[in-house]
Design an enzyme around this catalytic site. Structure first.
Site, PDB file in Angstrom:
ATOM      1  CB  SER A   1      -0.891   0.049   1.221  1.00 30.94           C
ATOM      2  OG  SER A   1      -1.321   1.267   1.543  1.00 30.94           O
TER       3      SER A   1
ATOM      4  CE1 TYR B   1      -4.489  -1.988   5.101  1.00 26.26           C
ATOM      5  CE2 TYR B   1      -3.394   0.234   4.468  1.00 26.26           C
ATOM      6  CZ  TYR B   1      -3.915  -0.977   3.951  1.00 26.26           C
ATOM      7  OH  TYR B   1      -4.342  -1.386   2.681  1.00 26.26           O
TER       8      TYR B   1
HETATM    9  N1  LIG Z   1      -8.224  -0.284  -2.058  1.00 29.24           N
HETATM   10  C1  LIG Z   1      -7.603   0.481  -1.631  1.00 29.24           C
HETATM   11  O1  LIG Z   1      -7.566   1.671  -1.809  1.00 29.24           O
HETATM   12  C2  LIG Z   1      -6.177  -0.091  -1.269  1.00 29.24           C
HETATM   13  C3  LIG Z   1      -4.842   0.609  -1.124  1.00 29.24           C
HETATM   14  C4  LIG Z   1      -3.880  -0.119  -0.737  1.00 29.24           C
HETATM   15  C5  LIG Z   1      -3.754  -1.137  -0.648  1.00 29.24           C
HETATM   16  N2  LIG Z   1      -4.927  -2.230  -0.432  1.00 29.24           N
HETATM   17  C6  LIG Z   1      -4.632  -3.490  -0.541  1.00 29.24           C
HETATM   18  O2  LIG Z   1      -5.470  -4.215  -1.439  1.00 29.24           O
HETATM   19  C7  LIG Z   1      -5.772  -5.518  -0.713  1.00 29.24           C
HETATM   20  C8  LIG Z   1      -7.297  -5.827  -1.355  1.00 29.24           C
HETATM   21  O3  LIG Z   1      -8.210  -4.960  -0.608  1.00 29.24           O
HETATM   22  P1  LIG Z   1      -9.324  -4.118  -1.266  1.00 29.24           P
HETATM   23  O4  LIG Z   1      -9.159  -2.739  -1.321  1.00 29.24           O
HETATM   24  O5  LIG Z   1      -9.839  -4.873  -2.586  1.00 29.24           O
HETATM   25  O6  LIG Z   1     -10.586  -4.545  -0.097  1.00 29.24           O
HETATM   26  P2  LIG Z   1     -11.631  -5.348  -0.142  1.00 29.24           P
HETATM   27  O7  LIG Z   1     -12.813  -5.107  -1.187  1.00 29.24           O
HETATM   28  O8  LIG Z   1     -12.205  -5.241   1.162  1.00 29.24           O
HETATM   29  O9  LIG Z   1     -11.113  -6.959  -0.410  1.00 29.24           O
HETATM   30  C9  LIG Z   1     -10.489  -7.589   0.771  1.00 29.24           C
HETATM   31  C10 LIG Z   1     -10.061  -9.080   0.396  1.00 29.24           C
HETATM   32  O10 LIG Z   1      -9.478  -9.569   1.392  1.00 29.24           O
HETATM   33  C11 LIG Z   1      -9.990 -10.678   1.840  1.00 29.24           C
HETATM   34  N3  LIG Z   1      -9.812 -11.130   3.212  1.00 29.24           N
HETATM   35  C12 LIG Z   1      -9.943 -10.288   4.257  1.00 29.24           C
HETATM   36  N4  LIG Z   1      -9.402 -10.934   5.404  1.00 29.24           N
HETATM   37  C13 LIG Z   1      -9.277 -12.236   4.919  1.00 29.24           C
HETATM   38  C14 LIG Z   1      -9.052 -13.634   5.667  1.00 29.24           C
HETATM   39  N5  LIG Z   1      -8.892 -13.613   7.134  1.00 29.24           N
HETATM   40  N6  LIG Z   1      -8.852 -14.596   4.901  1.00 29.24           N
HETATM   41  C15 LIG Z   1      -9.041 -14.678   3.527  1.00 29.24           C
HETATM   42  N7  LIG Z   1      -9.644 -13.724   2.830  1.00 29.24           N
HETATM   43  C16 LIG Z   1      -9.492 -12.613   3.349  1.00 29.24           C
HETATM   44  C17 LIG Z   1     -11.625 -10.602   1.334  1.00 29.24           C
HETATM   45  O11 LIG Z   1     -12.196 -11.476   1.302  1.00 29.24           O
HETATM   46  P3  LIG Z   1     -13.176 -12.483   2.511  1.00 29.24           P
HETATM   47  O12 LIG Z   1     -13.957 -11.265   3.459  1.00 29.24           O
HETATM   48  O13 LIG Z   1     -14.371 -13.171   1.440  1.00 29.24           O
HETATM   49  O14 LIG Z   1     -12.411 -13.637   3.027  1.00 29.24           O
HETATM   50  C18 LIG Z   1     -11.627  -9.610   0.294  1.00 29.24           C
HETATM   51  O15 LIG Z   1     -11.578 -10.711  -0.814  1.00 29.24           O
HETATM   52  C19 LIG Z   1      -5.454  -5.521   0.619  1.00 29.24           C
HETATM   53  O16 LIG Z   1      -4.276  -6.116   1.057  1.00 29.24           O
HETATM   54  C20 LIG Z   1      -5.455  -4.089   0.953  1.00 29.24           C
HETATM   55  O17 LIG Z   1      -4.815  -3.603   1.911  1.00 29.24           O
HETATM   56  C21 LIG Z   1      -6.075  -1.648  -1.129  1.00 29.24           C
END
Ligand SMILES: NC(=O)c1ccc[n+]([C@@H]2O[C@H](COP(=O)([O-])OP(=O)(O)OC[C@H]3O[C@@H](n4cnc5c(N)ncnc54)[C@H](OP(=O)(O)O)[C@@H]3O)[C@@H](O)[C@H]2O)c1
Length: 252
Positions: free
Chosen positions: A143, A157
């Site tokens: 991130s 985080y």
């Molecule tokens: N969106 C942004 O702006 C942003 C920016 C920087 C980094 N990121 C990173 O991108 C990645 C994806 O996040 P996102 O933004 O797409 O958020 P999101 O829509 O909330 O997706 C998070 C995903 O992680 C899975 N997850 C969470 N806890 C888990 C567990 N214990 N076991 C298995 N799967 C788990 C969830 O699946 P289930 O709940 O179905 O298990 C979901 O598919 C993350 O690592 C986040 O830190 C996002």
């Protein structure tokens, strides 16, 4: 070198960036191994992808990445399904933190366990497979918050995302010149379930489709690291890292 068409495992594929990476990788001709806890979401995504790309192969499995044994078992089972895994994207993540010392160790510990300890388990499981194959591409979704410590809800985080970026950097030093490649991505604000509340407010926020296109481009080029989308995040990463504290505090 990766085959033109690869088999790609994505964790956290049930929503947000993981689900959109699956859509875009399938459109580029790749087969997919998708996992998360919400399997009904994975089944819906699988049906959607196969309707659009009937020649693709998509396998789905339930995985809670905080269950170490399950991480190793699910990664190996996907490898056995396909006979190999070309690329593994460590994407599952949680943004649940609370200010330190305010009685919410539970939330900060959950963030640390999911974003760092579980990412370590996924990296171990991926590297076992790649070392045995003699090739593979590990992608870590860090991130922009890894660039420098952040206050309040983001303190834990940001620390976890810096931790996973260092893990991959260490691997890169070790693996340079080998057929095992590693990439770390630093996404900026991209619309997903994690930050949905911020959708209408931030002009810096990219749509899921655009943000993930930048991620997929960087992954397919097998770059060492990339801020995604590159603008405004690549120049901002320099500011974040080097701004004097008085300026940094005003910027964030
Ligand atoms: N969106 C942004 O702006 C942003 C920016 C920087 C980094 N990121 C990173 O991108 C990645 C994806 O996040 P996102 O933004 O797409 O958020 P999101 O829509 O909330 O997706 C998070 C995903 O992680 C899975 N997850 C969470 N806890 C888990 C567990 N214990 N076991 C298995 N799967 C788990 C969830 O699946 P289930 O709940 O179905 O298990 C979901 O598919 C993350 O690592 C986040 O830190 C996002």
């Amino acid at each position: 070198m990766l085959r033109l068409m690869s088999t790609i495992l994505i964790t956290g594929a049930s929503s947000g960036l993981g689900a959109e990476m699956a859509r875009q990788f399938a459109a580029h001709g790749n087969d997919l191994a998708l996992c998360a806890r919400r399997t009904e979401r994975l089944e819906e995504l699988k049906a959607e992808i196969l309707a659009a790309h009937p020649d693709r192969r998509v396998e789905v499995r339930a995985l809670d990445v905080t269950d170490d044994d399950q991480v190793f078992a699910v990664f190996r089972a996907f490898r056995d399904d396909f006979g190999h895994l070309d690329r593994i994207v460590v994407n599952a993540g949680l943004g649940k933190g609370q200010p330190l010392g305010t009685g919410r160790y539970d939330a900060n510990k959950a963030t640390a366990m999911t974003n760092f300890v579980a990412a370590l388990a996924q990296t171990e499981a991926a590297m076992e497979i790649f070392r045995a194959q003699g090739a593979g591409h590990l992608v870590m979704v860090s991130s922009m918050s890894a660039m420098r410590g952040l206050p309040g809800n983001l303190a834990t985080y940001a620390a976890t995302k810096a931790g996973v970026a260092h893990l991959v950097e260490g691997l890169r030093v070790e693996l340079v010149g080998t057929p095992i490649k590693v990439t770390v991505l630093y996404p900026g604000y991209i619309i997903s379930e994690m930050n949905d509340y911020a959708k209408p407010t931030s002009p810096l926020m990219a749509t899921t489709e655009k943000g993930v296109r930048a991620m997929v481009t960087a992954i397919e080029k097998e770059v060492d690291s990339a801020c995604v989308p590159p603008l405004p995040w690549a120049p901002l990463s320099v500011v974040m890292k080097h701004a004097p504290m008085a300026l940094y505090r005003r910027l964030i």
